[in-house]
Design a protein around this motif. Structure first.
Motif, mmCIF file in Angstrom:
data_model
loop_
_atom_site.group_PDB
_atom_site.id
_atom_site.type_symbol
_atom_site.label_atom_id
_atom_site.label_comp_id
_atom_site.label_asym_id
_atom_site.label_seq_id
_atom_site.Cartn_x
_atom_site.Cartn_y
_atom_site.Cartn_z
ATOM 1 N N ARG A 2 0.868 -1.172 0.000
ATOM 2 C CA ARG A 2 0.000 0.000 0.000
ATOM 3 C C ARG A 2 0.913 1.233 0.000
ATOM 4 O O ARG A 2 1.679 1.448 0.927
ATOM 5 C CB ARG A 2 -0.908 0.015 1.214
ATOM 6 C CG ARG A 2 -1.822 1.240 1.222
ATOM 7 C CD ARG A 2 -2.864 1.201 2.322
ATOM 8 N NE ARG A 2 -3.819 0.132 2.045
ATOM 9 C CZ ARG A 2 -4.023 -0.916 2.845
ATOM 10 N NH1 ARG A 2 -3.361 -1.042 3.952
ATOM 11 N NH2 ARG A 2 -4.909 -1.830 2.525
ATOM 12 N N ILE A 21 0.490 0.861 -9.830
ATOM 13 C CA ILE A 21 -0.781 0.138 -9.956
ATOM 14 C C ILE A 21 -0.629 -1.023 -10.935
ATOM 15 O O ILE A 21 -1.080 -2.136 -10.661
ATOM 16 C CB ILE A 21 -1.908 1.097 -10.384
ATOM 17 C CG1 ILE A 21 -2.221 2.064 -9.231
ATOM 18 C CG2 ILE A 21 -3.161 0.335 -10.800
ATOM 19 C CD1 ILE A 21 -3.104 3.229 -9.615
ATOM 20 N N LYS A 22 0.038 -0.784 -12.042
ATOM 21 C CA LYS A 22 0.267 -1.845 -13.035
ATOM 22 C C LYS A 22 1.062 -3.003 -12.429
ATOM 23 O O LYS A 22 0.845 -4.159 -12.770
ATOM 24 C CB LYS A 22 0.999 -1.270 -14.241
ATOM 25 C CG LYS A 22 1.165 -2.248 -15.366
ATOM 26 C CD LYS A 22 1.815 -1.596 -16.572
ATOM 27 C CE LYS A 22 1.960 -2.603 -17.698
ATOM 28 N NZ LYS A 22 2.586 -2.001 -18.883
ATOM 29 N N ALA A 23 1.964 -2.677 -11.499
ATOM 30 C CA ALA A 23 2.771 -3.714 -10.841
ATOM 31 C C ALA A 23 2.008 -4.414 -9.717
ATOM 32 O O ALA A 23 2.552 -5.303 -9.061
ATOM 33 C CB ALA A 23 4.051 -3.095 -10.293
ATOM 34 N N GLY A 24 0.765 -3.996 -9.471
ATOM 35 C CA GLY A 24 -0.056 -4.678 -8.482
ATOM 36 C C GLY A 24 -0.115 -4.029 -7.115
ATOM 37 O O GLY A 24 -0.650 -4.615 -6.173
ATOM 38 N N HIS A 25 0.422 -2.822 -6.986
ATOM 39 C CA HIS A 25 0.380 -2.127 -5.700
ATOM 40 C C HIS A 25 -0.912 -1.328 -5.560
ATOM 41 O O HIS A 25 -1.508 -0.903 -6.542
ATOM 42 C CB HIS A 25 1.586 -1.188 -5.562
ATOM 43 C CG HIS A 25 2.892 -1.906 -5.638
ATOM 44 N ND1 HIS A 25 3.344 -2.752 -4.645
ATOM 45 C CD2 HIS A 25 3.847 -1.919 -6.605
ATOM 46 C CE1 HIS A 25 4.513 -3.245 -4.992
ATOM 47 N NE2 HIS A 25 4.838 -2.757 -6.178
ATOM 48 N N GLU A 26 -1.313 -1.137 -4.337
ATOM 49 C CA GLU A 26 -2.462 -0.281 -4.047
ATOM 50 C C GLU A 26 -1.933 1.136 -3.848
ATOM 51 O O GLU A 26 -1.003 1.352 -3.070
ATOM 52 C CB GLU A 26 -3.163 -0.765 -2.782
ATOM 53 C CG GLU A 26 -4.396 0.022 -2.434
ATOM 54 C CD GLU A 26 -5.079 -0.509 -1.192
ATOM 55 O OE1 GLU A 26 -6.246 -0.147 -0.993
ATOM 56 O OE2 GLU A 26 -4.459 -1.263 -0.414
#
Length: 135
Positions: A2, A21-26
């Protein structure tokens, strides 16, 4: 992870948030303006921090953590990117950074902090400077 990212309405902040975000983070996005449609469409979380950027309070960070849970890292990219110094530069760049760091220290001492500054942080003439500078 996050991530709290400041400056998402600017060039560097927008691209950093999109990549995170593309890498999967919030991504929790903080700025002076509402999030762009692009940021909303990819799932960035808008957080309006009372007093941002010059009078932020730790209570704002407490509210954020209450709403979204603890932060893993802060990426601080907000500020005035133009060359200069003096009162305007200090108020637009130094004050928000100091307040943000102090707020984080009060709430979450394990949170990582990343700061990207601008050429304006260096107090030297743009042209004909013989001084070496290293950021």
């Amino acid at each position: 992870m996050r991530l709290l990212i400041t400056g998402v309405s600017g060039f560097l902040g927008r691209h950093t948030a999109l990549a995170a975000i593309k890498a999967g983070h919030e991504v929790v996005a903080v700025g002076r303006e509402p999030l762009s449609d692009e940021m909303k469409s990819v799932g960035a979380i808008e957080f309006i921090w009372p007093g941002w950027p010059t009078q932020i309070l730790a209570t704002g960070l407490s509210e954020l953590i209450t709403q979204f849970g603890p932060l893993d890292a802060v990426i601080h990219l907000a500020g005035d990117p133009h060359y200069g110094n003096g009162p305007h530069y200090y108020e637009a760049n130094v004050v928000p950074t100091d307040l943000l760091v102090r707020s984080i220290e009060q709430i979450n001492t394990t949170c990582k902090f990343v700061l990207a500054s601008s050429v304006g942080a260096q107090d030297f003439p743009r042209v004909s400077s013989s001084r070496l500078h290293d950021e």
